[in-house]
Design a protein around this motif. Structure first.
Motif, mmCIF file in Angstrom:
data_model
loop_
_atom_site.group_PDB
_atom_site.id
_atom_site.type_symbol
_atom_site.label_atom_id
_atom_site.label_comp_id
_atom_site.label_asym_id
_atom_site.label_seq_id
_atom_site.Cartn_x
_atom_site.Cartn_y
_atom_site.Cartn_z
ATOM 1 N N LYS A 1 0.822 -1.229 0.000
ATOM 2 C CA LYS A 1 0.000 0.000 0.000
ATOM 3 C C LYS A 1 0.850 1.272 0.000
ATOM 4 C CE LYS A 1 -4.192 -1.723 0.226
ATOM 5 N NZ LYS A 1 -5.105 -1.573 -0.880
ATOM 6 N N SER A 2 2.057 1.198 0.555
ATOM 7 C CA SER A 2 2.909 2.386 0.649
ATOM 8 C C SER A 2 3.773 2.609 -0.597
ATOM 9 C CB SER A 2 3.802 2.288 1.878
ATOM 10 O OG SER A 2 4.625 1.140 1.786
ATOM 11 N N ASP A 3 3.806 1.639 -1.536
ATOM 12 C CA ASP A 3 4.592 1.798 -2.759
ATOM 13 C C ASP A 3 3.955 2.852 -3.660
ATOM 14 O OD1 ASP A 3 6.427 -0.149 -1.975
ATOM 15 O OD2 ASP A 3 5.303 -1.768 -2.931
ATOM 16 N N THR A 4 4.648 3.211 -4.725
ATOM 17 C CA THR A 4 4.190 4.285 -5.607
ATOM 18 C C THR A 4 3.709 3.717 -6.937
ATOM 19 O OG1 THR A 4 5.778 5.769 -4.567
ATOM 20 C CG2 THR A 4 4.852 6.469 -6.688
ATOM 21 N N PHE A 5 2.503 4.092 -7.326
ATOM 22 C CA PHE A 5 1.854 3.659 -8.568
ATOM 23 C C PHE A 5 2.023 4.747 -9.622
ATOM 24 C CE2 PHE A 5 -1.834 3.621 -11.380
ATOM 25 C CZ PHE A 5 -1.945 2.283 -11.735
ATOM 26 N N VAL A 6 2.427 4.349 -10.843
ATOM 27 C CA VAL A 6 2.645 5.298 -11.949
ATOM 28 C C VAL A 6 1.898 4.779 -13.170
ATOM 29 C CG1 VAL A 6 4.411 6.400 -13.397
ATOM 30 C CG2 VAL A 6 4.945 5.828 -11.008
ATOM 31 N N HIS A 7 1.231 5.696 -13.911
ATOM 32 C CA HIS A 7 0.431 5.293 -15.077
ATOM 33 C C HIS A 7 0.303 6.461 -16.048
ATOM 34 C CE1 HIS A 7 -3.014 3.722 -17.365
ATOM 35 N NE2 HIS A 7 -2.722 2.549 -16.831
ATOM 36 N N ASP B 1 1.537 13.059 -20.472
ATOM 37 C CA ASP B 1 1.302 13.254 -19.044
ATOM 38 C C ASP B 1 1.251 11.910 -18.337
ATOM 39 O OD1 ASP B 1 1.145 16.023 -19.293
ATOM 40 O OD2 ASP B 1 -1.018 15.988 -19.639
ATOM 41 N N ILE B 2 1.833 11.869 -17.152
ATOM 42 C CA ILE B 2 1.911 10.666 -16.337
ATOM 43 C C ILE B 2 1.366 10.989 -14.948
ATOM 44 C CG2 ILE B 2 3.462 8.913 -15.374
ATOM 45 C CD1 ILE B 2 3.472 9.036 -18.456
ATOM 46 N N LYS B 3 0.516 10.089 -14.417
ATOM 47 C CA LYS B 3 -0.017 10.236 -13.063
ATOM 48 C C LYS B 3 0.778 9.350 -12.117
ATOM 49 C CE LYS B 3 -4.531 9.469 -14.720
ATOM 50 N NZ LYS B 3 -5.928 9.124 -14.469
ATOM 51 N N TYR B 4 0.928 9.817 -10.863
ATOM 52 C CA TYR B 4 1.501 8.939 -9.842
ATOM 53 C C TYR B 4 0.857 9.212 -8.491
ATOM 54 C CZ TYR B 4 4.613 12.681 -8.138
ATOM 55 O OH TYR B 4 5.121 13.844 -7.616
ATOM 56 N N THR B 5 0.799 8.159 -7.688
ATOM 57 C CA THR B 5 0.187 8.234 -6.373
ATOM 58 C C THR B 5 0.627 7.023 -5.563
ATOM 59 O OG1 THR B 5 -1.918 8.598 -5.207
ATOM 60 C CG2 THR B 5 -1.939 6.985 -7.003
ATOM 61 N N SER B 6 0.252 7.005 -4.316
ATOM 62 C CA SER B 6 0.503 5.837 -3.465
ATOM 63 C C SER B 6 -0.457 4.722 -3.879
ATOM 64 C CB SER B 6 0.253 6.216 -2.007
ATOM 65 O OG SER B 6 0.297 5.074 -1.196
ATOM 66 N N SER C 1 -2.024 2.934 -2.047
ATOM 67 C CA SER C 1 -3.182 3.001 -1.144
ATOM 68 C C SER C 1 -4.326 3.822 -1.747
ATOM 69 C CB SER C 1 -2.786 3.575 0.213
ATOM 70 O OG SER C 1 -2.334 4.910 0.078
ATOM 71 N N ASN C 2 -4.039 4.659 -2.749
ATOM 72 C CA ASN C 2 -5.070 5.465 -3.414
ATOM 73 C C ASN C 2 -5.663 4.770 -4.637
ATOM 74 O OD1 ASN C 2 -4.867 7.696 -1.670
ATOM 75 N ND2 ASN C 2 -3.080 8.432 -2.785
ATOM 76 N N ILE C 3 -5.271 3.517 -4.887
ATOM 77 C CA ILE C 3 -5.723 2.778 -6.063
ATOM 78 C C ILE C 3 -6.811 1.789 -5.660
ATOM 79 C CG2 ILE C 3 -5.002 1.185 -7.904
ATOM 80 C CD1 ILE C 3 -3.807 3.996 -8.114
ATOM 81 N N LYS C 4 -7.878 1.758 -6.419
ATOM 82 C CA LYS C 4 -8.963 0.789 -6.216
ATOM 83 C C LYS C 4 -9.150 0.002 -7.503
ATOM 84 C CE LYS C 4 -9.996 2.799 -2.266
ATOM 85 N NZ LYS C 4 -8.712 3.073 -1.724
ATOM 86 N N LYS C 5 -9.592 -1.254 -7.374
ATOM 87 C CA LYS C 5 -9.865 -2.085 -8.543
ATOM 88 C C LYS C 5 -11.064 -1.537 -9.303
ATOM 89 C CE LYS C 5 -8.217 -6.646 -7.217
ATOM 90 N NZ LYS C 5 -8.532 -8.074 -7.208
ATOM 91 N N GLY C 6 -10.958 -1.575 -10.632
ATOM 92 C CA GLY C 6 -12.089 -1.224 -11.484
ATOM 93 C C GLY C 6 -12.932 -2.466 -11.745
ATOM 94 N N THR C 7 -13.806 -2.379 -12.738
ATOM 95 C CA THR C 7 -14.709 -3.499 -13.017
ATOM 96 C C THR C 7 -14.074 -4.581 -13.886
ATOM 97 O OG1 THR C 7 -15.637 -2.251 -14.868
ATOM 98 C CG2 THR C 7 -16.803 -2.124 -12.767
ATOM 99 N N SER C 8 -13.093 -4.243 -14.706
ATOM 100 C CA SER C 8 -12.456 -5.253 -15.551
ATOM 101 C C SER C 8 -11.017 -5.498 -15.090
ATOM 102 C CB SER C 8 -12.491 -4.831 -17.023
ATOM 103 O OG SER C 8 -11.837 -3.602 -17.200
ATOM 104 N N THR C 9 -10.450 -6.629 -15.503
ATOM 105 C CA THR C 9 -9.094 -7.012 -15.111
ATOM 106 C C THR C 9 -8.100 -5.928 -15.496
ATOM 107 O OG1 THR C 9 -9.638 -9.332 -15.418
ATOM 108 C CG2 THR C 9 -7.301 -8.780 -15.354
ATOM 109 N N GLY C 10 -7.297 -5.502 -14.532
ATOM 110 C CA GLY C 10 -6.271 -4.498 -14.780
ATOM 111 C C GLY C 10 -6.752 -3.062 -14.725
ATOM 112 N N HIS D 1 -6.482 10.259 -5.547
ATOM 113 C CA HIS D 1 -5.625 11.446 -5.546
ATOM 114 C C HIS D 1 -4.350 11.114 -6.291
ATOM 115 C CE1 HIS D 1 -8.338 12.846 -2.466
ATOM 116 N NE2 HIS D 1 -8.053 11.801 -1.712
ATOM 117 N N TYR D 2 -3.850 12.059 -7.071
ATOM 118 C CA TYR D 2 -2.605 11.808 -7.792
ATOM 119 C C TYR D 2 -1.930 13.128 -8.144
ATOM 120 C CZ TYR D 2 -5.545 12.837 -11.858
ATOM 121 O OH TYR D 2 -6.399 13.431 -12.746
ATOM 122 N N LYS D 3 -0.660 13.021 -8.504
ATOM 123 C CA LYS D 3 0.103 14.154 -9.019
ATOM 124 C C LYS D 3 0.400 13.862 -10.476
ATOM 125 C CE LYS D 3 2.071 15.426 -4.588
ATOM 126 N NZ LYS D 3 3.274 15.605 -3.800
#
Length: 137
Positions: free
Chosen positions: A46-52, A90-95, A97-106, A112-114
């Protein structure tokens, strides 16, 4: 009589995402929705950083660090662009812990993001990606 030779095939788990290292920091990434889901919801803390990449589907990038350096964020952002076949964007990043599963795989939902805007990708990032390895289950 001819002898039959048994050939062992290596068992690569297709769910397993890929990673590179920058110093002591591991940066993981998926190349499809199954790898993305595994990386983000099973491998990452949960404390790692997610980038997309912003506003399009693409690889999940996880920086296995809760306080990544600017260089780690830049590298992860460049990887997100490369794996989305983009050279700028543009690239988003956040913890995580701020990511939730959507309805489809992946699919993910982000609270919240920067945002980071990149205009180019360094050659060194392409070279580093050639050294990618696969996580082992």
């Amino acid at each position: 009589m001819e002898e039959k030779i048994k050939i062992k095939k290596s068992k690569v788990d297709a769910r397993m995402p890929f990673y590179i290292t920058l110093g002591k920091t591991v940066i993981g990434f998926g190349k499809n929705s199954v790898q993305n889901e595994y990386l983000t919801f099973k491998k990452a803390h949960k404390s790692d950083t997610f980038v997309h990449i912003d506003l399009r589907s693409g690889s999940h990038i996880i920086i296995f660090d809760d306080k990544p350096t600017n260089e780690e964020l830049l590298l992860a952002s460049e990887i997100a662009l490369i794996l989305s076949n983009q050279v700028a964007g543009d690239i988003k990043y956040t913890s995580v812990s701020n990511i939730k599963k959507g309805t489809s795989t992946g699919e993910v939902l982000m609270d919240h993001y920067k945002l980071i805007t990149l205009r180019e990708i360094r050659e060194s990032t392409y070279s580093l990606l050639k050294e990618q390895k696969r996580f082992i289950s």
